[in-house]
Enzyme design. Structure first.
Site, mmCIF file in Angstrom:
data_model
loop_
_atom_site.group_PDB
_atom_site.id
_atom_site.type_symbol
_atom_site.label_atom_id
_atom_site.label_comp_id
_atom_site.label_asym_id
_atom_site.label_seq_id
_atom_site.Cartn_x
_atom_site.Cartn_y
_atom_site.Cartn_z
ATOM 1 N N LYS A 174 0.839 -0.860 0.054
ATOM 2 C CA LYS A 174 -0.035 0.070 0.083
ATOM 3 C C LYS A 174 0.897 1.486 -0.024
ATOM 4 C CE LYS A 174 -3.199 3.039 0.645
ATOM 5 N NZ LYS A 174 -3.925 3.662 -0.481
ATOM 6 N N CYS A 225 -2.393 10.219 -6.675
ATOM 7 C CA CYS A 225 -3.428 9.832 -5.778
ATOM 8 C C CYS A 225 -4.314 11.022 -5.841
ATOM 9 C CB CYS A 225 -2.735 9.806 -4.288
ATOM 10 S SG CYS A 225 -4.133 9.567 -2.962
HETATM 11 C C1 LIG Z 1 -2.280 6.334 -2.654
HETATM 12 C C2 LIG Z 1 -3.382 7.109 -2.821
HETATM 13 C C3 LIG Z 1 -4.577 6.334 -3.652
HETATM 14 C C4 LIG Z 1 -5.927 6.103 -3.234
HETATM 15 C C5 LIG Z 1 -6.228 6.565 -1.793
HETATM 16 O O1 LIG Z 1 -5.775 6.038 -0.917
HETATM 17 O O2 LIG Z 1 -7.318 7.108 -1.705
HETATM 18 N N1 LIG Z 1 -6.821 5.624 -3.964
HETATM 19 C C6 LIG Z 1 -6.355 5.432 -5.436
HETATM 20 O O3 LIG Z 1 -7.327 5.151 -6.254
HETATM 21 N N2 LIG Z 1 -5.156 5.797 -5.700
HETATM 22 C C7 LIG Z 1 -4.270 6.302 -5.015
HETATM 23 O O4 LIG Z 1 -3.045 6.602 -5.609
#
Ligand SMILES: C=Cc1c(C(=O)O)[nH]c(=O)[nH]c1=O
Length: 311
Positions: A44, A130
């Site tokens: 993550k 993000c």
């Molecule tokens: C790292 C945050 C990301 C997130 C998030 O943590 O909201 N959601 C995504 O679809 N892509 C991201 O790159």
């Protein structure tokens, strides 16, 4: 049929892995990915310290895909760095991917410095896309900021580095972004991140699907497959051969994996479908991919990689 995938001189049993953010928040989830048929995994996206993320509900699985505004919840870089450092000493563990996503350029640089000083021998993924940190635009939509970020990153980081990009929707933008990326010794690009700030509406209840940002969130799944394939192919046509490509977005079947590789992907990530089916999805996708290859009398990924025909 041989599914083995080579990627910057590393070999994986097959080209499939999770997309960062899905089934990779805890060490338990990461271990489940290692125990699955996936070729490798990515953690993550981490900030330096623990981060709670946005209020729930912040992820919804939908008929045609998913919408999320997680808000970068994570256990902090040390948690994920400790995991990959411990795993890489074990036999039969593939080269791993570690994702970082600072909420400022300085935080990104601080994390890259920490990783660079470690014994990590895998790939580091700098997330420039993000879409869900309120008030923070996606870096990779700001071409000047992207250039500044990569200039600074490569001054201090000496391990293999990839970048996670948002989707682009304009051929001139592919030209501009590819020109920037070709200036750097990138190991790879990962395209695409979720299609930012979609809005799912439930007509029966007349409400949005997720709590953060008034319901606006990143789209994944079937909704985004053509956009993902376009970004994979556009960058394959424009980037130096030395820069590998991870194709992410819209994979539900082995045929979708085949399409990503045909478009030029070296590895393929699965997010929404992994969230729906769990890690067993990799056993199904590897089986389906090898079935498609067998039907077409292909024996290796190189038999059809980046071989998309035009009319
Ligand atoms: C790292 C945050 C990301 C997130 C998030 O943590 O909201 N959601 C995504 O679809 N892509 C991201 O790159």
């Amino acid at each position: 049929v041989n599914l083995s995938a080579t990627f910057q001189n590393h070999t994986f049993a097959n080209p499939l892995m999770n997309a960062s953010g899905v089934h990779c928040y805890t060490t338990t989830q990461l271990d489940e990915l290692l125990a699955s048929s996936a070729g490798t995994l990515v953690t993550k996206s981490a900030t330096m310290a623990y981060r709670q993320g946005n209020p729930k509900p912040r992820y919804r699985s939908l008929a045609l895909g998913s919408i999320n505004s997680m808000g970068l919840p994570n256990e902090g870089l040390p948690y994920y760095l400790d995991y990959v450092l411990a795993k890489q000493t074990q036999a039969d563990v593939p080269t791993l991917f570690l994702s970082v996503a600072g909420i400022s350029m300085q935080e990104d640089l601080d994390m890259l410095a920490q990783v660079d000083q470690s014994d990590f021998n895998g790939f580091t993924e700098l997330n420039l896309s993000c879409p869900n940190v309120p008030g923070k635009p996606q870096v990779a939509y700001d071409f000047e900021a992207t250039e500044k970020m990569l200039d600074s990153a490569f001054k201090l980081f000496h391990k293999p580095l990839g970048v996670k990009l948002p989707p682009y929707f304009d051929l001139a933008q592919f030209d501009i972004v590819a020109k920037i990326l070709n200036q750097y010794p990138l190991a790879y690009i990962n395209t695409i991140n979720s299609v930012g700030n979609g809005l799912y509406i439930d007509v029966d209840s007349e409400t949005v699907a997720i709590k953060p940002k008034g319901g606006f969130g990143g789209l994944g799944g079937a909704y985004v497959l053509p956009t993902a394939l376009a970004n994979v192919h556009a960058f394959r046509q424009r980037l130096n051969d030395s820069i590998a490509i991870i194709g992410t977005g819209g994979v539900q079947t082995g045929a979708d994996v085949f399409a990503h590789i045909l478009a030029g992907a070296d590895l393929v990530q699965v997010g929404t479908q992994l969230a729906k089916d769990g890690p067993d999805v990799f056993a199904r996708l590897t089986q389906e991919l090898s079935d498609v290859m067998a039907q077409k009398d292909y024996h290796n990924l190189s038999d059809f990689k980046n071989n998309l025909k035009e009319l």
